[in-house]
Write an enzyme that holds these catalytic residues in place. Structure first.
Site, PDB file in Angstrom:
ATOM      1  N   LEU A 161      -6.750   5.364   2.216  1.00 43.58           N
ATOM      2  CA  LEU A 161      -6.369   4.000   1.851  1.00 43.58           C
ATOM      3  C   LEU A 161      -7.015   3.103   2.892  1.00 43.58           C
ATOM      4  O   LEU A 161      -6.672   3.166   4.075  1.00 43.58           O
ATOM      5  CB  LEU A 161      -4.852   3.834   1.874  1.00 43.58           C
ATOM      6  CG  LEU A 161      -4.085   4.293   0.631  1.00 43.58           C
ATOM      7  CD1 LEU A 161      -2.602   4.405   0.943  1.00 43.58           C
ATOM      8  CD2 LEU A 161      -4.298   3.326  -0.515  1.00 43.58           C
ATOM      9  N   SER A 162      -7.982   2.303   2.477  1.00 42.27           N
ATOM     10  CA  SER A 162      -8.715   1.472   3.425  1.00 42.27           C
ATOM     11  C   SER A 162      -7.775   0.537   4.168  1.00 42.27           C
ATOM     12  O   SER A 162      -6.691   0.192   3.692  1.00 42.27           O
ATOM     13  CB  SER A 162      -9.786   0.659   2.692  1.00 42.27           C
ATOM     14  OG  SER A 162     -10.732   1.508   2.086  1.00 42.27           O
ATOM     15  N   ALA A 163      -8.196   0.126   5.358  1.00 39.06           N
ATOM     16  CA  ALA A 163      -7.406  -0.801   6.164  1.00 39.06           C
ATOM     17  C   ALA A 163      -7.065  -2.040   5.347  1.00 39.06           C
ATOM     18  O   ALA A 163      -7.908  -2.569   4.611  1.00 39.06           O
ATOM     19  CB  ALA A 163      -8.184  -1.186   7.413  1.00 39.06           C
ATOM     20  N   ARG A 177       0.807  -1.225   0.000  1.00 40.78           N
ATOM     21  CA  ARG A 177       0.000   0.000   0.000  1.00 40.78           C
ATOM     22  C   ARG A 177       0.837   1.271   0.000  1.00 40.78           C
ATOM     23  O   ARG A 177       0.366   2.324  -0.443  1.00 40.78           O
ATOM     24  CB  ARG A 177      -0.992  -0.010   1.167  1.00 40.78           C
ATOM     25  CG  ARG A 177      -0.399   0.063   2.537  1.00 40.78           C
ATOM     26  CD  ARG A 177      -1.328  -0.513   3.593  1.00 40.78           C
ATOM     27  NE  ARG A 177      -2.686   0.008   3.559  1.00 40.78           N
ATOM     28  CZ  ARG A 177      -3.234   0.750   4.516  1.00 40.78           C
ATOM     29  NH1 ARG A 177      -2.513   1.092   5.567  1.00 40.78           N
ATOM     30  NH2 ARG A 177      -4.468   1.160   4.441  1.00 40.78           N
TER      31      ARG A 177
END
Length: 385
Positions: free
Chosen positions: A89-91, A36
């Site tokens: 940014l999603s988990a 990520r």
């Protein structure tokens, strides 16, 4: 800042908790190849207890890395607008869970809705293959950022600036649709854009994500809740009611209560039982609940963001006094929904599902055809061809 080490630690944490799905073993390798941080801007945002403050990679590299890799359950805020997060940014754990729910296979054509920084599209492209993923993002700056990061990663993903509630990418139907922002109601265009038998995975009302399967005739999509988590709301939808004490006071004003009664119930589960609060959100979707404890017990303040309010005041002997006012008795609605949840044998969130048709949308419990159901409110705009 040792990003390689931080990636490995997060990988191990997910492994220890069983977060890497056996059904989608490809995901662990994809996350390793496309971590990520490759899709994170150099400025992230952290809540300091009062406001969101910037965390810059250049001046605070360790803090920046901590925002990305501190926990598999934590999103990294990438954009703040008007003092509130507007993109993230999603988990990592949630991203993996949603992609597992998508049941993605090589060759599938995928529509990534609300592409953000491009990480979801990157992972989907790693599985589906070159030229198989189309990503739409309403924010031109975010779309440009994602386009650059996807190209730098060597991925063939088409990234478009578009409002997914009104515009569907051309090129034929999709096998899979995955959304990264919460909607109360699914735009029917998403169903029309998905082939019969295809899947749509999306966050439902900031409660969790749902996986719908489109029926053979294309006139219905239905499926269960798959995972829990909160997401950014649809930017084109109505502004959610203000939470907390400020939201309650804005709706109540200074007037006296219109009704008062004793409620023979301890409110403690409102602050501790996620199954209950999920069920209440399904049954009374516009109720905004804030809790607080004093010497007498747990108290709750409730409003609907418009004209109705309720306050539950603990008395210290296990009972509660309920005061209400406004156009409806929203406190009574919550108590009825609580009793119904108990009557349904205290179901958990994974017992619920959603059905979408051109005419209506509803949540259901345990059985899409015969189980209890609740209509879904809110606007779901159709798409233009």
């Amino acid at each position: 800042m040792d990003l390689v080490k931080r990636r490995a630690l997060l990988d191990e944490a997910m492994d220890a908790r069983g977060d890497w799905p056996e059904r989608s073993a490809w995901l662990r390798e994809a996350v390793s190849e496309l971590p990520r941080d490759l899709f994170a801007p150099d400025r992230l945002w952290r809540w300091d207890g009062h406001a969101y403050v910037p965390v810059d990679r250049r001046t605070d590299p360790e803090g920046w890395a901590e925002e990305l890799y501190g926990s598999q359950d934590s999103a990294a805020v990438t954009q703040v607008s008007g003092g509130l997060p507007s993109s993230s940014l999603s988990a990592q754990g949630v991203v993996v869970d949603m992609l597992d729910s998508l049941r993605l296979e090589p060759g599938h054509r995928v529509w990534d809705v609300g592409g953000g920084q491009g990480w979801n599209a990157a992972l989907a492209a790693r599985r589906a293959g070159p030229g198989r993923v189309v990503s739409t993002e309403i924010d031109p700056e975010l779309a440009a950022f994602a386009r650059g990061r996807l190209a730098a990663a060597g991925l063939d993903v088409r990234t478009l600036v578009a409002d997914a509630t009104t515009t569907v990418p051309g090129g034929g139907r999709f096998d899979r649709v995955i959304a990264a922002y919460a909607v109360e109601r699914v735009p029917w265009a998403w169903v029309e854009a998905t082939r019969p038998g295809g899947r749509i995975v999306y966050p439902w009302g900031r409660l969790g994500h749902v996986a719908l399967t489109v029926a053979a005739d294309g006139r219905r999509a239905s499926g269960y809740v798959q995972g829990l988590g909160q997401f950014m709301a649809d930017r084109t939808g109505p502004v959610p009611p203000t939470a907390g004490w400020a939201g309650y006071r804005a709706v109540r004003g200074e007037g006296p209560a219109e009704t008062e009664r004793i409620v023979d119930r301890d409110l403690t589960p409102l602050a501790s039982d996620w199954d209950l609060t999920f069920a209440l959100r399904v049954a009374v979707p516009d109720a905004v609940i804030t809790t607080g404890r004093d010497a007498d017990g747990l108290n709750a303040w409730v409003h609907d963001g418009a004209a109705s309010w309720a306050v539950f005041s603990a008395t210290g002997d296990g009972a509660t006094v309920l005061h209400q006012g406004g156009e409806r008795r929203i406190g009574d609605e919550l108590m009825l929904a609580w009793a119904q949840w108990e009557g349904h044998r205290r179901p958990d969130p994974y017992d619920y599902g959603i059905t979408v048709t051109p005419e209506r949308q509803f949540a259901w419990l345990r059985d899409a055809d015969d189980g209890p159901r609740w209509p879904l409110h809110g606007k779901a705009a159709p798409a233009s061809p």
